[in-house]
Write an enzyme that holds these catalytic residues in place. Structure first.
Site, PDB file in Angstrom:
ATOM      1  N   ASP A 165       0.843  -1.206   0.000  1.00  0.00           N
ATOM      2  CA  ASP A 165       0.000   0.000   0.000  1.00  0.00           C
ATOM      3  C   ASP A 165       0.876   1.254   0.000  1.00  0.00           C
ATOM      4  O   ASP A 165       0.568   2.240   0.646  1.00  0.00           O
ATOM      5  CB  ASP A 165      -0.926  -0.022   1.235  1.00  0.00           C
ATOM      6  CG  ASP A 165      -2.051   0.995   1.123  1.00  0.00           C
ATOM      7  OD1 ASP A 165      -2.298   1.491   0.011  1.00  0.00           O
ATOM      8  OD2 ASP A 165      -2.678   1.299   2.154  1.00  0.00           O
ATOM      9  N   LYS A 172       2.328   3.638  -5.978  1.00  0.00           N
ATOM     10  CA  LYS A 172       1.892   2.576  -6.892  1.00  0.00           C
ATOM     11  C   LYS A 172       2.977   2.115  -7.863  1.00  0.00           C
ATOM     12  O   LYS A 172       2.962   0.971  -8.299  1.00  0.00           O
ATOM     13  CB  LYS A 172       0.624   3.018  -7.653  1.00  0.00           C
ATOM     14  CG  LYS A 172      -0.492   3.530  -6.725  1.00  0.00           C
ATOM     15  CD  LYS A 172      -0.772   2.637  -5.526  1.00  0.00           C
ATOM     16  CE  LYS A 172      -1.310   3.396  -4.332  1.00  0.00           C
ATOM     17  NZ  LYS A 172      -1.261   2.635  -3.059  1.00  0.00           N
ATOM     18  N   ASP A 186      -3.413  -3.043  -2.297  1.00  0.00           N
ATOM     19  CA  ASP A 186      -4.529  -2.081  -2.242  1.00  0.00           C
ATOM     20  C   ASP A 186      -4.478  -1.149  -3.462  1.00  0.00           C
ATOM     21  O   ASP A 186      -3.450  -1.050  -4.136  1.00  0.00           O
ATOM     22  CB  ASP A 186      -4.428  -1.260  -0.942  1.00  0.00           C
ATOM     23  CG  ASP A 186      -5.666  -0.387  -0.733  1.00  0.00           C
ATOM     24  OD1 ASP A 186      -6.716  -0.660  -1.350  1.00  0.00           O
ATOM     25  OD2 ASP A 186      -5.594   0.575   0.061  1.00  0.00           O
ATOM     26  N   ASN A 187      -5.599  -0.496  -3.716  1.00  0.00           N
ATOM     27  CA  ASN A 187      -5.694   0.542  -4.770  1.00  0.00           C
ATOM     28  C   ASN A 187      -5.353   0.022  -6.152  1.00  0.00           C
ATOM     29  O   ASN A 187      -4.753   0.736  -6.957  1.00  0.00           O
ATOM     30  CB  ASN A 187      -4.766   1.733  -4.465  1.00  0.00           C
ATOM     31  CG  ASN A 187      -5.034   2.389  -3.130  1.00  0.00           C
ATOM     32  OD1 ASN A 187      -4.156   2.462  -2.288  1.00  0.00           O
ATOM     33  ND2 ASN A 187      -6.246   2.863  -2.920  1.00  0.00           N
ATOM     34  N   GLU A 242     -11.416   4.299  -0.558  1.00  0.00           N
ATOM     35  CA  GLU A 242     -11.711   4.654   0.829  1.00  0.00           C
ATOM     36  C   GLU A 242     -12.616   5.886   0.955  1.00  0.00           C
ATOM     37  O   GLU A 242     -12.363   6.911   0.332  1.00  0.00           O
ATOM     38  CB  GLU A 242     -10.417   4.885   1.635  1.00  0.00           C
ATOM     39  CG  GLU A 242      -9.332   5.736   0.961  1.00  0.00           C
ATOM     40  CD  GLU A 242      -8.339   4.920   0.143  1.00  0.00           C
ATOM     41  OE1 GLU A 242      -8.717   3.864  -0.388  1.00  0.00           O
ATOM     42  OE2 GLU A 242      -7.183   5.368   0.032  1.00  0.00           O
TER      43      GLU A 242
HETATM   44  C1  LIG Z   1      -1.623   4.949   0.885  1.00  0.00           C
HETATM   45  S1  LIG Z   1      -0.517   5.409   2.132  1.00  0.00           S
HETATM   46  C2  LIG Z   1      -0.554   4.048   3.223  1.00  0.00           C
HETATM   47  C3  LIG Z   1      -1.853   3.910   3.949  1.00  0.00           C
HETATM   48  C4  LIG Z   1      -1.832   2.878   5.046  1.00  0.00           C
HETATM   49  N1  LIG Z   1      -1.383   1.597   4.557  1.00  0.00           N
HETATM   50  C5  LIG Z   1      -3.236   2.728   5.612  1.00  0.00           C
HETATM   51  O1  LIG Z   1      -4.060   2.077   4.967  1.00  0.00           O
HETATM   52  O2  LIG Z   1      -3.503   3.271   6.681  1.00  0.00           O
HETATM   53  C6  LIG Z   1       1.034   5.214   1.320  1.00  0.00           C
HETATM   54  C7  LIG Z   1       2.227   5.508   2.231  1.00  0.00           C
HETATM   55  O3  LIG Z   1       3.364   4.876   1.684  1.00  0.00           O
HETATM   56  C8  LIG Z   1       4.502   5.695   1.894  1.00  0.00           C
HETATM   57  N2  LIG Z   1       5.467   5.280   0.844  1.00  0.00           N
HETATM   58  C9  LIG Z   1       5.345   5.448  -0.478  1.00  0.00           C
HETATM   59  N3  LIG Z   1       6.349   4.866  -1.147  1.00  0.00           N
HETATM   60  C10 LIG Z   1       7.150   4.294  -0.217  1.00  0.00           C
HETATM   61  C11 LIG Z   1       8.345   3.535  -0.267  1.00  0.00           C
HETATM   62  N4  LIG Z   1       8.928   3.243  -1.441  1.00  0.00           N
HETATM   63  N5  LIG Z   1       8.899   3.116   0.896  1.00  0.00           N
HETATM   64  C12 LIG Z   1       8.311   3.408   2.081  1.00  0.00           C
HETATM   65  N6  LIG Z   1       7.161   4.120   2.199  1.00  0.00           N
HETATM   66  C13 LIG Z   1       6.583   4.553   1.076  1.00  0.00           C
HETATM   67  C14 LIG Z   1       3.970   7.100   1.729  1.00  0.00           C
HETATM   68  O4  LIG Z   1       4.789   8.038   2.379  1.00  0.00           O
HETATM   69  C15 LIG Z   1       2.582   6.973   2.359  1.00  0.00           C
HETATM   70  O5  LIG Z   1       2.607   7.326   3.711  1.00  0.00           O
END
Ligand SMILES: C[S@@+](CC[C@H](N)C(=O)[O-])C[C@H]1O[C@@H](n2cnc3c(N)ncnc32)[C@H](O)[C@@H]1O
Length: 319
Positions: free
Chosen positions: A246, A249, A274-275, A304
């Site tokens: 998650d 993408k 997800d998504n 969501e």
């Molecule tokens: C959609 S949110 C996650 C939502 C969470 N899983 C929830 O459902 O409560 C995506 C998160 O992934 C983090 N993120 C994106 N790419 C990443 C990566 N390559 N490594 C670590 N974190 C990452 C972003 O900073 C963001 O906070």
């Protein structure tokens, strides 16, 4: 007379302010403003005799409150009702426009506002109340990119069915899905969750602690592409039972291949993504649906806190 007019307008406007999401900030500024207006009108009442000027002021007041009311209806009801059926529009409105406006207006970040809602409405040590507080806030006050209640129940059923001992979550944000997963884990199980944004990670730590789940969760600050190759050496993990994808993408596919190369997947490991429809991960779907190494199925749901289609892809690694 002017004081009476002001009171007539001020009561509904202050009530309206109470409904705004930046709850703790807006009523204060509105009250300040009304206080100033009150002073001004009292002053004019004692110095001006011209009834024309008074009528003009009255028209101006009506115009001001009319426009404010219209903007309020557009912001809090009309636009959210229209965009909720289209994922891209919903993300543009909530994730870009509203969030930036609220950040500026309230001089706080969305994770800070979510944490405040948790502190106000959730009971310490009760994960379900943390989940409910975040869901309520995101449905009624401000959209956020948690998996949410609807897709969250699909996540719950996958976790309950697998009863996993080692779980990896890619993308923590404020820890909503972390709490959802961790509360269902059997005793002794471990959940490692990766988040590369330090501010989000700091709030997620507080949310997880509020839910009383810090002993089951290891929040690692850093990028998935840096940490996946270090899982074995750093955490002594051989393979994961469940991986929840998650994060951003464009990382789903490269990180899946990286986990394969690093030997972190065993026969039977479940990848839950997800998504997969909104924003969408076509390259990842194409890979897991066509590869002989996976048996994959789609769970239809909604983005969501909206009515736009989105869903989860469950892919079992066949070795
Ligand atoms: C959609 S949110 C996650 C939502 C969470 N899983 C929830 O459902 O409560 C995506 C998160 O992934 C983090 N993120 C994106 N790419 C990443 C990566 N390559 N490594 C670590 N974190 C990452 C972003 O900073 C963001 O906070």
């Amino acid at each position: 007379m002017w004081t009476l007019i002001l009171k007539l307008f001020s009561v509904p406007i202050v009530r309206l302010g109470l409904w705004l999401p930046c709850l703790d900030y807006v009523p204060v500024s509105i009250l300040d403003y009304l206080g100033f207006l009150n002073e001004l009108l009292l002053h004019l009442d004692s110095h001006l005799s011209s009834s024309l000027l008074k009528t003009m002021l009255l028209v101006l007041l009506c115009w001001f409150f009319g426009v404010t009311g219209l903007l309020f209806i557009l912001y809090s009801w009309f636009i959210p009702a229209v965009v909720q059926f289209n994922g891209s529009l919903a993300l543009l409105w909530h994730d870009v426009i509203v969030q930036h406006a609220l950040d500026t207006l309230t001089r706080s970040t969305q994770p800070q506002r979510l944490m405040k809602a948790v502190q106000k409405h959730a009971t310490r040590g009760d994960p379900q109340s943390v989940i409910s507080a975040i869901d309520y806030y995101c449905r009624h006050r401000e959209w956020a990119m948690n998996i949410g209640d609807e897709k969250g129940s699909i996540l719950d059923s996958v976790v309950s069915e697998l009863n996993p001992e080692k779980v990896l979550e890619l993308g923590t944000y404020c820890g909503y899905s972390t709490v959802r997963i961790a509360r269902l884990l059997p005793p002794g199980a471990r959940l490692i969750t990766l988040e590369f944004n330090a501010d989000y990670a700091a709030v997620a730590r507080q949310v997880i602690a509020w839910a009383g789940l810090e002993d089951r969760v290891q929040l690692v600050e850093g990028a998935s592409e840096d940490w996946i190759p270090r899982m074995k050496e750093h955490f002594g993990i051989e393979t994961f039972d469940l991986v929840f994808l998650d994060h951003w993408k464009d990382r789903y596919l490269p990180d899946t291949k990286l986990m394969e190369d690093c030997g972190l997947l065993r026969k039977g490991t479940v990848l839950l993504a997800d998504n997969v429809i909104c924003p969408g991960v076509p390259d990842y779907l194409q890979y897991v649906r066509n590869s002989l190494s996976y048996r994959s199925c789609y769970f239809k749901s909604h983005l969501e806190y909206t009515k736009a289609e989105d869903g989860l892809e469950k892919s079992v690694f066949l070795g």
